[in-house]
Design an enzyme around this catalytic site. Structure first.
Site, short mmCIF file in Angstrom:
data_model
loop_
_atom_site.label_atom_id
_atom_site.label_comp_id
_atom_site.label_asym_id
_atom_site.label_seq_id
_atom_site.Cartn_x
_atom_site.Cartn_y
_atom_site.Cartn_z
N LYS A 130 43.18 -52.10 -96.44
CA LYS A 130 43.18 -52.62 -97.43
C LYS A 130 44.41 -51.94 -98.61
O LYS A 130 43.75 -50.87 -98.79
CB LYS A 130 42.07 -51.94 -98.32
CG LYS A 130 40.82 -52.41 -97.74
CD LYS A 130 39.17 -52.14 -98.39
CE LYS A 130 37.93 -52.55 -97.81
NZ LYS A 130 37.76 -52.54 -96.45
N ASP A 164 41.91 -54.37 -90.75
CA ASP A 164 41.75 -54.09 -92.57
C ASP A 164 41.89 -52.41 -92.77
O ASP A 164 41.42 -51.75 -93.49
CB ASP A 164 39.44 -53.52 -92.86
CG ASP A 164 39.08 -53.92 -93.41
OD1 ASP A 164 39.33 -53.97 -94.86
OD2 ASP A 164 38.08 -53.98 -93.74
N THR A 191 31.84 -54.77 -103.00
CA THR A 191 31.14 -54.63 -103.20
C THR A 191 30.36 -53.23 -103.36
O THR A 191 28.98 -53.27 -104.42
CB THR A 191 30.49 -54.79 -102.08
OG1 THR A 191 30.73 -54.38 -100.75
CG2 THR A 191 30.62 -56.14 -101.46
#
Ligand code: C5P
Length: 230
Positions: free
Chosen positions: A66, A64, A119
Site C-alpha cells: 500500500k 500488499d 474497507t
C-alpha cells in the site's frame, strides 16, 4: 507436465513470524493461485520472506505494501521490490494519478493494484479527511483515476465490486478482501460477501485470510473453499 488448477484466491499470510507464514503457505499453495504478504510480515522479515513463503510452489506473489508517497519515492520503492517479481503490488489511489503512474512505469512487469477506499473507512471518516459525499462516489472516482494512470488492478470491497466493474470495464483485475464463506465469523470485516457472490459480482481474485489461516487445518480450509469455486 500436469497443470495444476488453483482457485482465484490470495491467502493473506498475516503471520507474526516467518515460520508461521511458511507453514501456512506450504499448506495452502496446492489449492490457491496467490499468497499475499502484507506490511506486518514484510516490515518484520524484509524481502527474504518472499522465498520463505513461495518455496518452489509456483504460486504468484501479492505484495500488499500500500505505497503512498511522492511519485519519485513510490517509483523507487516499486522498482526496489520489482526484483522480488510480485505479480501484484498495491499503492493507494488517493496518492494521485502521477503517483500511480510512477509505480506503473517503475515496475513494468508488475501489475499495480490501486486501493480505492479502505474497507475500514466509514463515510464519517471520509468526511473528516475532506472527502465528503457517499463512499461509493469516492471509490468510483479513485478507480477511474487509477486505471487512467495505468493501474492494471484495483482493490475494493465486495459490496462495491459491481459498481467498480461497471465503471472500469472488463479488463481491469478486481481484487476483493472482506470475503467470508457462508456461516464464517466476519471478525472485524464490516461488510462481507461469500466467495461465490464476490465472483458473481465481478471480482477476479478473492483475498481471504483468517477463515483459512485461523482454521485448525489451513490446508483443508483452503481446499474446501477452493473446491466450491472450481
Ligand atoms: O483475515 P481477513 O480475511 O479479514 O484478511 C483480509 C486481508 O485483506 C488482510 O490482509 C487485510 O489487511 C487485507 N485488506 C482488507 N481490506 C482492505 C484492503 C486489504 O481487509 N480494504
Amino acid at each position: 507436465m500436469t497443470s495444476v488448477l488453483r482457485a482465484p484466491i490470495a491467502v493473506a499470510l498475516d503471520a507474526p513470524d516467518v515460520e508461521t507464514a511458511a507453514r501456512w503457505a506450504q499448506a495452502v499453495t496446492p489449492h490457491v493461485a496467490v499468497v499475499k504478504v502484507g506490511l506486518e510480515l514484510f516490515c518484520r522479515c524484509g524481502p527474504s520472506i518472499v522465498d520463505a513463503v513461495l518455496g518452489g510452489s509456483g504460486v504468484e506473489l501479492f505484495l500488499d505494501l500500500k505505497l503512498h508517497d511522492i511519485p519519485n519515492t513510490v517509483a523507487g520503492a516499486a522498482s526496489s521490490v520489482a526484483r522480488l517479481k510480485p505479480r501484484y503490488l498495491t499503492v493507494h489511489a488517493s496518492g494521485g494519478a502521477d503517483m500511480v503512474r510512477a509505480a506503473v512505469e517503475a515496475a513494468p512487469d508488475v501489475t499495480i493494484a490501486a486501493v480505492t477506499v479502505l474497507t475500514s473507512i466509514s463515510a464519517d471518516v471520509l468526511t473528516s479527511v475532506g472527502l465528503s459525499g457517499p463512499p461509493l462516489d469516492a471509490v468510483r472516482r479513485l478507480a477511474a483515476l487509477a486505471v487512467g494512470a495505468g493501474a492494471g488492478a484495483l482493490v475494493c470491497s465486495p459490496m462495491e465490486v459491481a459498481a467498480v466493474r461497471a465503471e472500469v470495464g472488463p479488463h481491469v483485475v478486481l481484487i476483493t478482501p472482506g470475503v467470508r464463506p457462508l456461516g464464517a465469523d466476519a471478525q472485524d470485516q464490516a461488510r462481507v460477501a461469500t466467495p461465490a457472490q464476490a465472483l458473481a459480482d465481478g471480482a477476479d481474485l478473492l483475498v481471504i485470510g483468517r477463515p483459512i489461516t485461523g482454521a485448525a487445518d489451513p490446508g483443508a480450509a483452503a481446499a474446501e473453499i477452493a473446491a466450491a469455486l472450481l
